[in-house]
Enzyme design. Sequence first.
Site, mmCIF file in Angstrom:
data_model
loop_
_atom_site.group_PDB
_atom_site.id
_atom_site.type_symbol
_atom_site.label_atom_id
_atom_site.label_comp_id
_atom_site.label_asym_id
_atom_site.label_seq_id
_atom_site.Cartn_x
_atom_site.Cartn_y
_atom_site.Cartn_z
ATOM 1 N N LYS A 120 -1.468 -6.832 -0.112
ATOM 2 C CA LYS A 120 -1.646 -5.675 0.674
ATOM 3 C C LYS A 120 -3.239 -5.434 0.961
ATOM 4 O O LYS A 120 -4.203 -5.981 0.529
ATOM 5 C CB LYS A 120 -1.199 -4.558 -0.124
ATOM 6 C CG LYS A 120 -2.068 -4.203 -1.437
ATOM 7 C CD LYS A 120 -1.443 -3.182 -2.151
ATOM 8 C CE LYS A 120 -2.416 -2.908 -3.441
ATOM 9 N NZ LYS A 120 -3.778 -2.493 -3.363
ATOM 10 N N LYS A 149 -3.903 -2.242 -8.264
ATOM 11 C CA LYS A 149 -4.762 -2.663 -7.481
ATOM 12 C C LYS A 149 -5.542 -1.817 -6.598
ATOM 13 O O LYS A 149 -4.896 -0.597 -5.997
ATOM 14 C CB LYS A 149 -4.402 -3.970 -6.826
ATOM 15 C CG LYS A 149 -3.804 -5.123 -7.470
ATOM 16 C CD LYS A 149 -4.613 -5.757 -8.669
ATOM 17 C CE LYS A 149 -3.933 -6.470 -9.406
ATOM 18 N NZ LYS A 149 -4.604 -7.088 -10.813
ATOM 19 N N ASP A 150 -6.842 -1.887 -6.409
ATOM 20 C CA ASP A 150 -7.395 -0.963 -5.610
ATOM 21 C C ASP A 150 -7.117 -0.754 -4.308
ATOM 22 O O ASP A 150 -6.437 -1.620 -3.755
ATOM 23 C CB ASP A 150 -9.170 -1.249 -5.656
ATOM 24 C CG ASP A 150 -9.793 -1.001 -7.006
ATOM 25 O OD1 ASP A 150 -9.293 -0.530 -7.842
ATOM 26 O OD2 ASP A 150 -10.819 -1.600 -7.051
ATOM 27 N N ARG A 151 -6.904 0.597 -3.816
ATOM 28 C CA ARG A 151 -6.865 0.812 -2.415
ATOM 29 C C ARG A 151 -7.691 -0.179 -1.443
ATOM 30 O O ARG A 151 -7.178 -0.530 -0.440
ATOM 31 C CB ARG A 151 -6.772 2.344 -2.141
ATOM 32 C CG ARG A 151 -6.563 2.683 -0.554
ATOM 33 C CD ARG A 151 -6.870 4.132 -0.438
ATOM 34 N NE ARG A 151 -5.629 4.725 -0.552
ATOM 35 C CZ ARG A 151 -4.865 4.904 0.140
ATOM 36 N NH1 ARG A 151 -4.750 4.523 1.397
ATOM 37 N NH2 ARG A 151 -3.568 5.857 -0.165
#
Length: 632
Positions: A120, A149-151
Amino acid sequence: MDILKNIFGEKTTSDICNLYAKSIARPERKTRDHGSLQSEVIGDKQMRTDAHINVRRIFSGRVDTMTNDDNTIAIKIAAAANNHPNARALPGSKGKNNRPKGKVGWDELGGEHLHFTLYKENKDTMEVLYWIASQLKLHVKNFQFAGTKDRRGVTVQRVSAYRIAADRLQGVNPTLRQARLGGFKYMPQGLDLGDLYGNEFTITLRECKFPGQQGDAAAQLELAKKIVGDAVSQFQERGFINYYGLQRFGTFAISTDTIGRKMLRGDLESAVEDILSFSPEALAAADNPDQASTKISHDDIARAEALHIWKTTKKSGAALDKLPRRFQAENALIRHLGWVDRKSGDLLRAKDWQGALQNIPRNLRLMYVHAYQSLVWNTVAGRRYELYGNKVVAGDLVLVHEHKDKEAYKQEDEETIDDAGEIIVRPAAHDTATSLEDKFERARALTPEEAASGKYTIFDLVLPLPGFDVMYPSNELGAFYTEYMGSEVGGKLNPRDMRRKWKDVSLSGSYRKLMAKPQGLDWEVKPYFQDDEQLIQTDLDKLIAKAKEEGNADALGGAEALLGSDKSLEKSLDDKTQEDTRMADGTEEQQKLAVIIKMQLGSSQYATMALRELTKGGVTAFRPDFQGGRLS
């Protein structure tokens, strides 16, 4: 057939073959008209499993089996096969779409949990999973992962889905924007939070400045390489204080630890109010869309509108219609507090603050109190380093199971003869059964002799997150826990009184290593000219490049569909072309320097904290859009 004979015996195997032959000869007959069979008792569970698998495999799913309560196996013609005589079923499948049904059917594929890779870009993990679940008409709880997980950034992680066929998930790919699924594999178990060793990061630091930076571009580049090389070498040797990252505490006006502190103090009404707070600027932007700041996202504006509607009208329906779906905590609170009794029309839960908080998804609900624990830990870790630096002192804590070889006592001191005069035979360490010590981390304090022995280093030490089932350091640091947590900013709480009637805020506590060390460190200093120049390839970029090189049109089309309008690889190739042109023309442009760092960190270790140590606090975080919401 020898496999079936070994399981069922000669006669039952022959009967199964005859039953199958009859179904082929008379496909128009109903299932019950073919009759059924029953095996002898099969006591071995694995043999029963083998029976189910092999019957379905050998007879192409046209013969069905089921274990009875007495461990015999009932055998009959499968209804789906009889109704569709020309259709070939998947092994172990049953029902519409030939999907596997029952544990045995999934076991044939490899397990009930489909593991896959989620790629992503600039999206939350949950945001993508909610979309996938909506497309498949499933609840998002069918998906599990080891950690979010981080944006911001490009991330890759493994996810597991319960009883979902790979082709269904593969079919979702065309609907995804800036995300993609692949690497499907059926497994017996799903993933749980914490089921990971750590994370690998590739981070680009742009517009880097270095002391004494002067001269031509080549000289500046060489100076930068020397400085970065020295800094990385020291960083690798010394490690960094294992602080929780700032993202642990949220990025909004009221931090998550503030809400957690109120929950622990029993001030639940105030905690609810904090979660439902919103930015006046976001609401003003909703009232004046023409003059709204472009930095305020549409979701934040809609959130402010929704919460304003709720606070001024107490109409949950109108508020929820406006509230974006990703604000789970706010949605849960409004649904609970806004519940209307059909008979009286009253809001009977309007002041049920604990019930409202309890309605928030558990992992999100616990985030608040865990953020408070993290704040305390960070504060104590900083104080510990102020007091003692890298020195190991008496009263410092270490984990018991990590240092049994350093214990002062030895196993030889234990009794070797029992009361009957028999020699006690003790199992070797690798033969012992799992003990409670293996399941729960326990810590102990170092004696003055142990602290001075040189057997322990700063990387062995742990600090507790406050709770009722932890030990606190037996030195000045233990007193600091009481001092800080008892202060106004610490919430006026007692570290040795963390039990609560409400189980979710009754904290047992845990331990966290004081220091961390990066692994797999690699670095590069890279010159660039344009601010938006792409300096590293993502995994997807690499796949596209490989597909182009191999002339694989299908793979290339699928990968490029993910990128949509953000053709990052093509852009990076264009940048390279422009750079070549500049070099050929001799065009002078201001060169900028970037440092690319690659490293591996353990579970729950923060790259932001590692970078802060590496750069001695010189990193400035990029702040994209205004965030007026509370939690996503």
